[in-house]
Design an enzyme around this catalytic site. Structure first.
Site, PDB file in Angstrom:
ATOM      1  N   ASP A 145      39.809  30.219  45.971  1.00  0.00           N
ATOM      2  CA  ASP A 145      39.446  31.372  45.436  1.00  0.00           C
ATOM      3  C   ASP A 145      37.418  31.449  45.046  1.00  0.00           C
ATOM      4  O   ASP A 145      37.025  32.966  44.838  1.00  0.00           O
ATOM      5  CB  ASP A 145      39.862  31.883  44.398  1.00  0.00           C
ATOM      6  CG  ASP A 145      41.209  32.652  44.506  1.00  0.00           C
ATOM      7  OD1 ASP A 145      41.516  33.056  45.950  1.00  0.00           O
ATOM      8  OD2 ASP A 145      42.064  32.495  43.485  1.00  0.00           O
ATOM      9  N   LYS A 149      50.766  26.950  40.327  1.00  0.00           N
ATOM     10  CA  LYS A 149      49.061  26.870  40.509  1.00  0.00           C
ATOM     11  C   LYS A 149      48.167  25.371  40.411  1.00  0.00           C
ATOM     12  O   LYS A 149      47.885  24.670  40.237  1.00  0.00           O
ATOM     13  CB  LYS A 149      47.787  28.085  40.637  1.00  0.00           C
ATOM     14  CG  LYS A 149      48.241  29.106  41.294  1.00  0.00           C
ATOM     15  CD  LYS A 149      47.283  30.111  41.797  1.00  0.00           C
ATOM     16  CE  LYS A 149      47.178  31.642  42.772  1.00  0.00           C
ATOM     17  NZ  LYS A 149      46.396  31.811  42.675  1.00  0.00           N
TER      18      LYS A 149
HETATM   19  P1  NAP Z   1      45.186  37.851  34.985  1.00  0.00           P
HETATM   20  O1  NAP Z   1      45.048  36.268  34.584  1.00  0.00           O
HETATM   21  O2  NAP Z   1      46.564  38.116  34.544  1.00  0.00           O
HETATM   22  O3  NAP Z   1      44.885  38.227  34.510  1.00  0.00           O
HETATM   23  C1  NAP Z   1      43.934  40.045  34.037  1.00  0.00           C
HETATM   24  C2  NAP Z   1      42.364  40.327  33.571  1.00  0.00           C
HETATM   25  O4  NAP Z   1      42.772  41.244  33.388  1.00  0.00           O
HETATM   26  C3  NAP Z   1      42.834  39.776  31.964  1.00  0.00           C
HETATM   27  O5  NAP Z   1      41.325  39.536  31.748  1.00  0.00           O
HETATM   28  C4  NAP Z   1      43.111  40.786  31.043  1.00  0.00           C
HETATM   29  O6  NAP Z   1      42.381  40.809  29.409  1.00  0.00           O
HETATM   30  C5  NAP Z   1      42.791  42.422  32.101  1.00  0.00           C
HETATM   31  N1  NAP Z   1      43.275  43.012  31.493  1.00  0.00           N
HETATM   32  C6  NAP Z   1      44.450  43.635  31.828  1.00  0.00           C
HETATM   33  N2  NAP Z   1      45.427  45.151  31.956  1.00  0.00           N
HETATM   34  C7  NAP Z   1      44.076  45.543  30.932  1.00  0.00           C
HETATM   35  C8  NAP Z   1      43.310  46.159  30.248  1.00  0.00           C
HETATM   36  N3  NAP Z   1      44.772  47.768  30.292  1.00  0.00           N
HETATM   37  N4  NAP Z   1      42.712  46.601  30.103  1.00  0.00           N
HETATM   38  C9  NAP Z   1      41.276  45.641  30.014  1.00  0.00           C
HETATM   39  N5  NAP Z   1      41.599  45.109  30.535  1.00  0.00           N
HETATM   40  C10 NAP Z   1      42.746  44.020  30.730  1.00  0.00           C
HETATM   41  O7  NAP Z   1      44.847  37.670  36.490  1.00  0.00           O
HETATM   42  P2  NAP Z   1      44.350  37.757  37.346  1.00  0.00           P
HETATM   43  O8  NAP Z   1      45.456  36.024  38.528  1.00  0.00           O
HETATM   44  O9  NAP Z   1      43.087  36.901  36.943  1.00  0.00           O
HETATM   45  O10 NAP Z   1      44.212  38.286  38.563  1.00  0.00           O
HETATM   46  C11 NAP Z   1      43.028  40.028  38.275  1.00  0.00           C
HETATM   47  C12 NAP Z   1      43.083  40.496  39.789  1.00  0.00           C
HETATM   48  O11 NAP Z   1      43.045  39.872  40.440  1.00  0.00           O
HETATM   49  C13 NAP Z   1      44.291  40.980  40.040  1.00  0.00           C
HETATM   50  O12 NAP Z   1      44.357  42.574  40.335  1.00  0.00           O
HETATM   51  C14 NAP Z   1      44.474  40.281  41.051  1.00  0.00           C
HETATM   52  O13 NAP Z   1      45.684  40.677  42.442  1.00  0.00           O
HETATM   53  C15 NAP Z   1      43.039  40.214  42.283  1.00  0.00           C
HETATM   54  N6  NAP Z   1      42.909  38.970  42.735  1.00  0.00           N
HETATM   55  C16 NAP Z   1      42.262  39.532  43.770  1.00  0.00           C
HETATM   56  C17 NAP Z   1      42.311  37.731  44.436  1.00  0.00           C
HETATM   57  C18 NAP Z   1      41.251  38.368  46.064  1.00  0.00           C
HETATM   58  O14 NAP Z   1      41.423  37.206  46.757  1.00  0.00           O
HETATM   59  N7  NAP Z   1      41.460  39.379  46.030  1.00  0.00           N
HETATM   60  C19 NAP Z   1      42.623  36.693  44.221  1.00  0.00           C
HETATM   61  C20 NAP Z   1      43.042  36.765  42.986  1.00  0.00           C
HETATM   62  C21 NAP Z   1      43.107  37.474  41.850  1.00  0.00           C
HETATM   63  P3  NAP Z   1      43.280  40.292  28.626  1.00  0.00           P
HETATM   64  O15 NAP Z   1      42.575  38.473  29.111  1.00  0.00           O
HETATM   65  O16 NAP Z   1      42.808  40.923  27.297  1.00  0.00           O
HETATM   66  O17 NAP Z   1      44.855  40.255  28.633  1.00  0.00           O
END
Ligand code: NAP
Length: 285
Positions: free
Chosen positions: A111, A76
């Site tokens: 998104d 991306k």
């Molecule tokens: P990412 O960039 O890896 O970010 C993950 C986030 O989750 C960070 O803020 C991380 O905090 C936090 N996190 C992970 N484990 C944690 C824990 N044990 N305690 C507290 N915070 C925690 O991932 P992303 O791409 O943003 O995606 C995040 C979620 O959104 C995923 O479930 C993904 O499937 C979903 N999503 C859905 C859509 C949709 O269309 N519905 C689109 C995009 C993403 P830290 O910074 O402290 O690591």
């Protein structure tokens, strides 16, 4: 066989999803549904392209037979750098949709509208709130925060386990985005008219999101980006309290609309039938 006349065969338009590895994605199901129901002759393929081949592939996307593409991990950020991005892709720092505009390769991040349009559909009036609370500061949070700021939400409190990430994001999006420590979340719930989970907490195989939704105002809306499972504990608790909710599958479907429109020239609808189709696929996985 001899023939003096040349017949030109017009190939149907096609788009693709580029990823590495080529993840099991619901995008082909979504776009094939719209192609079928709108009676458009076209295609949507999955292209497994490794990082070292990505630049060549998208610089010659048209020669590869595509009118545009969705882009997923890990491409991306490169997609943004190798195309002419719009404001949304630039602000989010990542592009997930590519198309040609007068021969020029453009990009956006859908998104943002996926999140906002799903909220509009599921929780009309949500934008009257003054305080939103967003959990998480990863890639998805950037799209959510940009959408909320663009919509004019007065204060967007941004809580993240790693506070530095929340601060960096807030610095970029201006004074209405306020970074807060993860342990401050409980104290912010009573004033949060909108709560959004953008972390992976609550996702299948991940720890639960421990949060007391009874502290939220009675007219609050709750959105969760996680869509496996379809109904997260957060959404179940919010619904049990009678709060308005917007789920991750709705966002996924709404974010696909713009790409289809750009490639195939018709704006499709997110129908209950489409939702049921993808729900069935998610539950059999
Ligand atoms: P990412 O960039 O890896 O970010 C993950 C986030 O989750 C960070 O803020 C991380 O905090 C936090 N996190 C992970 N484990 C944690 C824990 N044990 N305690 C507290 N915070 C925690 O991932 P992303 O791409 O943003 O995606 C995040 C979620 O959104 C995923 O479930 C993904 O499937 C979903 N999503 C859905 C859509 C949709 O269309 N519905 C689109 C995009 C993403 P830290 O910074 O402290 O690591």
């Amino acid at each position: 066989m001899t023939s003096g006349t040349k017949t030109s065969v017009t190939k149907p338009r096609a788009a693709c999803l580029i990823g590495w590895p080529a993840a099991h994605s619901r995008s082909p199901l979504i776009h094939h549904y719209w192609l079928r129901t709108l009676g458009i002759e076209g295609g949507y393929n999955i292209e497994a392209i490794p990082p070292e081949g990505f630049a060549e592939f998208i610089m010659h996307l048209s020669a590869h037979g595509f009118a545009g593409a969705n882009v997923t991990r890990p491409h991306k950020e490169r997609a943004l750098a190798l195309s002419k991005p719009d404001d949304r892709a630039r602000a989010v720092g990542a592009a997930n949709t590519l198309w040609y505009d007068n021969g020029e390769l453009r990009s956006t991040n859908t998104d943002v509208e996926g999140f906002i349009n799903n909220l509009d559909a599921c929780a009309p009036g949500w934008d009257k709130v003054e305080d939103a609370l967003v959990l998480g500061a990863g890639g998805a949070a950037r799209a959510v925060v940009f959408g909320l700021v663009e919509r004019g939400i007065k204060r967007v409190h941004l809580a993240n386990r790693t506070i530095e990430r929340a601060r960096t994001l807030a610095d970029q999006f201006g004074a209405s985005v306020l970074p807060v420590a993860w342990d401050a979340v409980g104290g912010l719930l009573p004033s949060a008219g909108l709560l959004v989970n953008t972390t992976s907490l609550g996702m299948h195989g991940q720890p639960a999101l421990e949060l007391d939704v009874s502290l939220l105002p009675p007219d609050a809306a709750v959105a969760d980006l996680v869509y496996v499972p379809l109904e997260t504990q957060l959404l179940a608790a919010a619904r049990a309290r009678g709060l308005k909710t917007a789920d991750g599958l709705g966002m996924l479907l709404h974010q696909a609309v713009r790409g289809f429109e750009l490639w195939f020239g018709q704006r499709p609808d997110v129908t209950l039938e489409l939702r049921a189709l993808i729900e069935a696929d998610l539950t059999k996985a």
